[in-house]
Enzyme design. Sequence first.
Site, mmCIF file in Angstrom:
data_model
loop_
_atom_site.group_PDB
_atom_site.id
_atom_site.type_symbol
_atom_site.label_atom_id
_atom_site.label_comp_id
_atom_site.label_asym_id
_atom_site.label_seq_id
_atom_site.Cartn_x
_atom_site.Cartn_y
_atom_site.Cartn_z
ATOM 1 C CG ASP A 26 -2.113 0.898 1.096
ATOM 2 O OD1 ASP A 26 -2.328 1.433 -0.001
ATOM 3 O OD2 ASP A 26 -2.826 1.090 2.093
ATOM 4 C CG HIS A 43 0.206 1.436 -9.306
ATOM 5 N ND1 HIS A 43 -0.028 1.188 -7.973
ATOM 6 C CD2 HIS A 43 -0.916 2.042 -9.777
ATOM 7 C CE1 HIS A 43 -1.247 1.630 -7.649
ATOM 8 N NE2 HIS A 43 -1.791 2.154 -8.734
ATOM 9 C CD GLU A 73 -13.271 -6.014 -2.515
ATOM 10 O OE1 GLU A 73 -12.054 -6.281 -2.403
ATOM 11 O OE2 GLU A 73 -14.161 -6.875 -2.403
ATOM 12 C CG LEU A 137 10.103 -16.518 -2.151
ATOM 13 C CD1 LEU A 137 9.862 -16.497 -0.642
ATOM 14 C CD2 LEU A 137 10.364 -15.101 -2.657
HETATM 15 C C1 FPP Z 1 -1.639 -0.078 -3.528
HETATM 16 O O1 FPP Z 1 -1.301 1.274 -3.620
HETATM 17 C C2 FPP Z 1 -1.167 -0.837 -4.678
HETATM 18 C C3 FPP Z 1 -1.962 -1.459 -5.592
HETATM 19 C C4 FPP Z 1 -3.413 -1.456 -5.532
HETATM 20 C C5 FPP Z 1 -1.450 -2.162 -6.760
HETATM 21 C C6 FPP Z 1 -0.068 -2.653 -6.679
HETATM 22 C C7 FPP Z 1 0.128 -3.595 -7.731
HETATM 23 C C8 FPP Z 1 1.282 -3.919 -8.232
HETATM 24 C C9 FPP Z 1 2.561 -3.285 -7.786
HETATM 25 C C10 FPP Z 1 1.183 -4.930 -9.334
HETATM 26 C C11 FPP Z 1 2.183 -5.965 -9.274
HETATM 27 C C12 FPP Z 1 1.739 -7.138 -10.040
HETATM 28 C C13 FPP Z 1 2.565 -7.975 -10.681
HETATM 29 C C14 FPP Z 1 2.056 -9.275 -11.144
HETATM 30 C C15 FPP Z 1 3.961 -7.642 -10.937
HETATM 31 P P1 FPP Z 1 -2.459 2.364 -3.656
HETATM 32 O O2 FPP Z 1 -2.692 2.720 -5.084
HETATM 33 O O3 FPP Z 1 -3.656 1.872 -2.924
HETATM 34 O O4 FPP Z 1 -1.747 3.519 -2.902
HETATM 35 P P2 FPP Z 1 -2.470 4.709 -2.112
HETATM 36 O O5 FPP Z 1 -3.195 4.081 -0.950
HETATM 37 O O6 FPP Z 1 -1.296 5.554 -1.672
HETATM 38 O O7 FPP Z 1 -3.362 5.413 -3.069
#
Ligand code: FPP
Length: 248
Positions: A26, A43, A73, A137
């Site tokens: 997060d 991301h 969600e 892992l």
């Molecule tokens: C949360 O940050 C993050 C996510 C919802 C997505 C994260 C996903 C990846 C890094 C994808 C990886 C997948 C693969 C298969 C490599 P947020 O957007 O909720 O952050 P915020 O709370 O600060 O808005």
Amino acid sequence: MFFKQKQKDYQLDQNNIPKHIAFIMDGNGRWAKKRKLPRTYGHHEGTKTIRTLALEANKLGVKAMSLYAFSTENFKRDAKEVEYIFKLPKEFFNLYFDELMKNNVQIRYIGHLELAPKETQMIIQDAVKKSSENTGLILCFAFIYGGRDEILNTTKLMCEQYKAGVITLDELTEDYFEKHLMTGDLPPVDLMVRSSGEYRLSNFFLWQLAYAEFVFDETLWPDYDEECLHRAIAIYQGRERRFGGVLK
Ligand code: FPP
């Protein structure tokens, strides 16, 4: 001249490394916002953290690491952001798959991958297939995953098995149910870490976290690094796990 500040050295007990660590990644959006960058850039940076942690957890002898990459969600987000997240597996495996293979890491996924675009499905399935013989892992992506959905689906499966005479009600034990969850062949989760200072489960691993230790870290996911992982494990090792029993 700049010197990288020495990382804090946590003395970890090699005999008490958590077998399975689950991460709620997060803070990507906030990390980007702080830098006046688009959320998607957060991301992108977040995938680097996955590589760093997978290699470090592998070195430490962690058996499995699960990552909450996309929840059932998360479809509520802006369509452009969802589209971008679905492209991340391609970016991630293009950059890091060879290195993960060299390090004997096995890729897995759980969740409704069938709801992702075809290309995303193929990229993840290909990584799973090619790494299936690896014995290091297990790096498990929870992709289009929801804890309630998983429990409900497993319950429906149990009902079908009962109706078909595969199991009796007495045979439907917690162990049997657990083996039929998407995580059925992974070790129990010992440690759950959520980054970015949020204190929620957000529908992640509702069954699996029953006896896990929780660590909430203020660090935003793109900044979460080896030192944070060591800190989380050190906190875990400082806890007395009782599994419902009493203090020794
Ligand atoms: C949360 O940050 C993050 C996510 C919802 C997505 C994260 C996903 C990846 C890094 C994808 C990886 C997948 C693969 C298969 C490599 P947020 O957007 O909720 O952050 P915020 O709370 O600060 O808005």
